[in-house]
Scaffold this motif. Structure first.
Motif, PDB file in Angstrom:
ATOM      1  N   UNK A   1      -3.060   5.687  27.574  1.00  0.00           N
ATOM      2  CA  UNK A   1      -1.812   4.989  27.878  1.00  0.00           C
ATOM      3  C   UNK A   1      -0.809   5.895  28.573  1.00  0.00           C
ATOM      4  N   UNK A   2      -0.887   7.194  28.294  1.00  0.00           N
ATOM      5  CA  UNK A   2       0.064   8.152  28.861  1.00  0.00           C
ATOM      6  C   UNK A   2      -0.599   8.908  30.012  1.00  0.00           C
ATOM      7  N   UNK A   3       0.041   8.963  31.191  1.00  0.00           N
ATOM      8  CA  UNK A   3      -0.551   9.688  32.328  1.00  0.00           C
ATOM      9  C   UNK A   3      -0.758  11.162  31.995  1.00  0.00           C
ATOM     10  N   UNK A   4      -1.816  11.763  32.512  1.00  0.00           N
ATOM     11  CA  UNK A   4      -2.090  13.170  32.213  1.00  0.00           C
ATOM     12  C   UNK A   4      -1.275  14.104  33.100  1.00  0.00           C
ATOM     13  N   UNK A   5      -1.410  15.370  32.831  1.00  0.00           N
ATOM     14  CA  UNK A   5      -0.873  16.396  33.720  1.00  0.00           C
ATOM     15  C   UNK A   5      -1.909  16.619  34.810  1.00  0.00           C
ATOM     16  N   UNK A   6      -1.676  16.021  35.965  1.00  0.00           N
ATOM     17  CA  UNK A   6      -2.677  16.078  37.025  1.00  0.00           C
ATOM     18  C   UNK A   6      -2.884  17.491  37.558  1.00  0.00           C
TER      19      UNK A   6
END
Length: 330
Positions: free
Chosen positions: A230-235
Motif C-alpha cells: 500500500x505504501x510506495x517504496x524508496x525507489x
C-alpha cells in the motif's frame, strides 16, 4: 419478478442490507447464480460510500439459464470477477483484451444493482468461469480478482526469471505462490521481517526487509517486480536491484502519483507497466493453474450480514486480515 438480498454501500459508509428485483424470465445468455462465497477486496472499501451493491469476487452455483446459454447448466460451480461484459466487436475485444474495451462493464461503474455481496446475481454466461475441481468455493472467491490480477501481471515471464514481490498481503501472498509455481526465483521485499516465515512457506526463495536499509542485495537481479504494498517504496533503493530491461508492475490501487527516479529507468531500460484484471482467457487459465498447483489464498471467513461485512471491512482497513476476507451467505 425474482427478488434477492443484496448489501449496498451508502454515503455514510455503513453497509446496509437491501434487495434487487429482476424479471422472472432470463433472456439471452444470462445466468442466475446463487452466491456461495464472496471475497472482500480492497477495492470494495473504495465503494462503501456509494449507492451500489458491493462485491466483485463471486462464486456460486448456477440455478437457472437463459435460452441462449450454450455450456453452463443448473448445478455448475462458477465464479466471476471485476469485468462482467464488453462490446465483443472492438479491436481490444477481438484481440482478447476486453478489459480495455471502451464499452466494458466493470465493478463500480456498471450493474450497480447487483454484486457478490448478495444471495444471487445474474450475469452473462461468457463472463462466468467454471470453478475447477480441487478448489473450494472459499478458496476460489479471492482468486476472481486477487488471483486474476497477479496472474495477469506474471504473463510472459520465464522459469529462469527472478520475480520480485513487494508486500506480503492479499495480492502479494498470491503473487508469491503463482510465481514460484511458474518456476521463477521469487524475492520478497517487505518493510520488516514479521512475515518472513510465511513468505518462505508460500514459496519465496529470498526475503528482504527494507526498513532502515541503506542498500538492498539480491542473489539475482529482478526481472519483474510486482508492487502490491500500500505504501510506495524508496525507489532509490529498489532500482539498483532491478535487471536491465526489467519491468515494474504497480498493482495496488492509489489515487496519488507514481514517482520514480527518471535516470534510473532510462539507464537500465526499465519499464513501468500498468496492468488490470485478467481478460477471460487468462481468468480461466488462472483458475485451472491454481487448481492444478493447489494455489490457495489464506483466508478469514465472515458471515454475509451487515455485522459480518462491517467486521471484515474494519479488519481490512486496519490491515489485520490474514490475507483475504471471504463472506459466507447465511
Amino acid at each position: 419478478m425474482v427478488t434477492f438480498t443484496v448489501f449496498k454501500g451508502q454515503e455514510s459508509g455503513v453497509v446496509k442490507q437491501s434487495s434487487t428485483t429482476k424479471p422472472d424470465q432470463l433472456t439471452d445468455d444470462n445466468v442466475l447464480v446463487r452466491v456461495t462465497a464472496s471475497g472482500v477486496c480492497g477495492t470494495d472499501l473504495h465503494y462503501k460510500g456509494a449507492d451500489m451493491v458491493l462485491g466483485h469476487e463471486g462464486v456460486g452455483i448456477v440455478e437457472a439459464v437463459g435460452p441462449a446459454v450454450r455450456s453452463l447448466k443448473r448445478g455448475d460451480h462458477v465464479g466471476w470477477g471485476y469485468e462482467v461484459d464488453c462490446c465483443g466487436h472492438c479491436m481490444e475485444c477481438l484481440q482478447g483484451a476486453e478489459t480495455f474495451c471502451p464499452d466494458r462493464a466493470m465493478y463500480g461503474v456498471s450493474n450497480l444493482d447487483q454484486g457478490s455481496f448478495a444471495t444471487h446475481a445474474i450475469w452473462r454466461e461468457s463472463f462466468l468461469y467454471p470453478v475447477p475441481e480441487g478448489l473450494s468455493d472459499i478458496d476460489a472467491a479471492p482468486l476472481q480478482c486477487g488471483g486474476a490480477t497477479t496472474f495477469t501481471a506474471l504473463q510472459g515471464i520465464k522459469p529462469s526469471d527472478t520475480v520480485g514481490v513487494m508486500g506480503v498481503g492479499g495480492l502479494g501472498h498470491l503473487a508469491i505462490q503463482f510465481a514460484a509455481k511458474m518456476g521463477c526465483r521469487v524475492v520478497v521485499l517487505s518493510g520488516s521481517d514479521r512475515k518472513k516465515a510465511e513468505a518462505l512457506q508460500l514459496g519465496a526463495h529470498e526475503f528482504i526487509a527494507t526498513k532502515d536499509a541503506k542498500k538492498l542485495e539480491v542473489s539475482s537481479p529482478i526481472n519483474r517486480l510486482l508492487v502490491t504494498a500500500a505504501v510506495p517504496p524508496n525507489w532509490e533503493l529498489v532500482l539498483p536491484i532491478m535487471a536491465p530491461r526489467s519491468a515494474i508492475y504497480p498493482l495496488s490501487v492509489s489515487q496519488g502519483n507514481l514517482e520514480i527516479p527518471y535516470m534510473g529507468l532510462i539507464l537500465q531500460g526499465i519499464s513501468v507497466q500498468g496492468s488490470l484484471v485478467a481478460p477471460r482467457n487468462l481468468h480461466r487459465q488462472m483458475l485451472e493453474f491454481a487448481a492444478l498447483h493447489q494455489i490457495k489464498p489464506v483466508v478469514e471467513t465472515f458471515p454475509m450480514t451487515e455485522e459480518g461485512i462491517k467486521q471484515a471491512f474494519d479488519r481490512l482497513e486496519r490491515g489485520e486480515v490474514t490475507y483475504r476476507a471471504v463472506l459466507i451467505p447465511k
